[in-house]
Design a protein around this motif. Structure first.
Motif, mmCIF file in Angstrom:
data_model
loop_
_atom_site.group_PDB
_atom_site.id
_atom_site.type_symbol
_atom_site.label_atom_id
_atom_site.label_comp_id
_atom_site.label_asym_id
_atom_site.label_seq_id
_atom_site.Cartn_x
_atom_site.Cartn_y
_atom_site.Cartn_z
ATOM 1 N N GLY A 67 0.779 -1.227 0.000
ATOM 2 C CA GLY A 67 0.000 0.000 0.000
ATOM 3 C C GLY A 67 0.812 1.280 0.000
ATOM 4 O O GLY A 67 0.324 2.335 0.419
ATOM 5 N N GLN A 68 2.048 1.199 -0.496
ATOM 6 C CA GLN A 68 2.925 2.370 -0.487
ATOM 7 C C GLN A 68 3.128 2.918 -1.898
ATOM 8 O O GLN A 68 2.729 2.299 -2.887
ATOM 9 C CB GLN A 68 4.263 2.001 0.164
ATOM 10 N N ASP A 69 3.773 4.071 -1.973
ATOM 11 C CA ASP A 69 3.927 4.750 -3.264
ATOM 12 C C ASP A 69 5.018 4.140 -4.134
ATOM 13 O O ASP A 69 4.973 4.260 -5.357
ATOM 14 C CB ASP A 69 4.244 6.231 -3.045
ATOM 15 N N TYR A 70 6.011 3.536 -3.490
ATOM 16 C CA TYR A 70 7.164 3.004 -4.222
ATOM 17 C C TYR A 70 7.254 1.495 -4.031
ATOM 18 O O TYR A 70 6.680 0.936 -3.099
ATOM 19 C CB TYR A 70 8.448 3.684 -3.740
ATOM 20 N N LEU A 71 8.002 0.846 -4.891
ATOM 21 C CA LEU A 71 8.040 -0.616 -4.857
ATOM 22 C C LEU A 71 8.732 -1.172 -3.620
ATOM 23 O O LEU A 71 8.318 -2.193 -3.079
ATOM 24 C CB LEU A 71 8.722 -1.153 -6.120
ATOM 25 N N VAL A 72 9.801 -0.526 -3.186
ATOM 26 C CA VAL A 72 10.599 -1.069 -2.081
ATOM 27 C C VAL A 72 10.853 0.003 -1.021
ATOM 28 O O VAL A 72 11.339 1.096 -1.346
ATOM 29 C CB VAL A 72 11.952 -1.621 -2.581
ATOM 30 N N GLY A 73 10.517 -0.299 0.233
ATOM 31 C CA GLY A 73 10.898 0.541 1.354
ATOM 32 C C GLY A 73 10.223 1.896 1.424
ATOM 33 O O GLY A 73 10.651 2.769 2.184
ATOM 34 N N ASN A 74 9.185 2.081 0.642
ATOM 35 C CA ASN A 74 8.469 3.358 0.580
ATOM 36 C C ASN A 74 9.407 4.541 0.364
ATOM 37 O O ASN A 74 9.236 5.614 0.945
ATOM 38 C CB ASN A 74 7.612 3.598 1.838
#
Length: 221
Positions: free
Chosen positions: A144-151
């Motif tokens: 549920g974050q904006d980026y693929l890894v680690g927000n």
């Protein structure tokens, strides 16, 4: 002597394009030295500039780096686009390797013989829509974050956007079943350095035209 990285390749996408994308995303200006004929490649080899006699080659920080993945790894590490720890880096590597597999299919299409183009086209679109894009849609859904890894913005976001835009050149509605990737595309495209790279007149290269193919083949073969 200029401190800018210098990229040695032909004036087209190929295996240099992910490198151009990554440098642009990091906000790094770079110079390009284009091979126009086979003799240009042979001169680089004769001069000992190509460790394995292959391009892409990038002059950066006093080194002459070859091998696309190694070059991208260095750039991502140098400009803090490689995750915050070993686990994030492992995820980034895993996703990027899959993207490179799809990139190879998309990149190779214009160079296919006429009798193999239809089959290749069907195969690459099948892989994109049934193997690769569903995974990245699920990754975005699960965390549920904006980026693929680690927000946080990393090389994997850059390279996924590159792949999406390439796939859309072949099938404009390819993301129709992937709403989160559609949002991802819009979001990453608006990052200032990437937005600049997507403007006309940037060093981003277009899809190869039929007339360009023989020249590229002549350089390498």
């Amino acid at each position: 002597m200029s401190g800018k990285p210098k990229l040695h390749y032909f004036n087209g996408r190929g295996r240099m394009e992910p490198i151009r994308w990554l440098l642009a995303a990091a906000g790094v200006e770079f110079e390009e030295c284009f091979m126009e004929k086979k003799d240009d490649l042979l001169k680089l080899r004769k001069d000992g500039a190509l460790l394995f006699e292959q391009v892409p080659m990038v002059e950066i920080d006093g080194m002459k780096l070859v091998q696309t993945r190694a070059i991208c790894n260095y750039i991502a590490s140098k400009y803090n686009l490689y995750g915050k720890d070993l686990k994030e880096r492992a995820l980034i590597d895993m996703y990027v390797e899959a993207m490179m597999d799809l990139n190879e299919l998309l990149m190779a299409y214009p160079y296919q013989p006429a009798d193999k183009k239809e089959q290749h086209f069907a195969n690459m679109l099948d892989k994109a829509t049934n193997r690769y894009f569903p995974v990245f849609e699920k990754v975005l859904k699960d965390h549920g974050q904006d980026y693929l890894v680690g927000n946080r913005f990393s090389r994997v976001d850059v390279q996924l956007l590159e792949i999406i835009l390439m796939a859309e050149e072949f099938k404009p509605d390819i993301l129709v079943k992937f709403p989160l990737l559609q949002s991802f595309k819009a979001r990453i495209s608006n990052i200032p350095t990437i937005k600049k790279f997507l403007q006309p007149g940037s060093q981003r290269k277009p899809l190869p035209e039929e007339k360009d193919i023989p020249k590229v083949i002549q350089i390498f073969y």
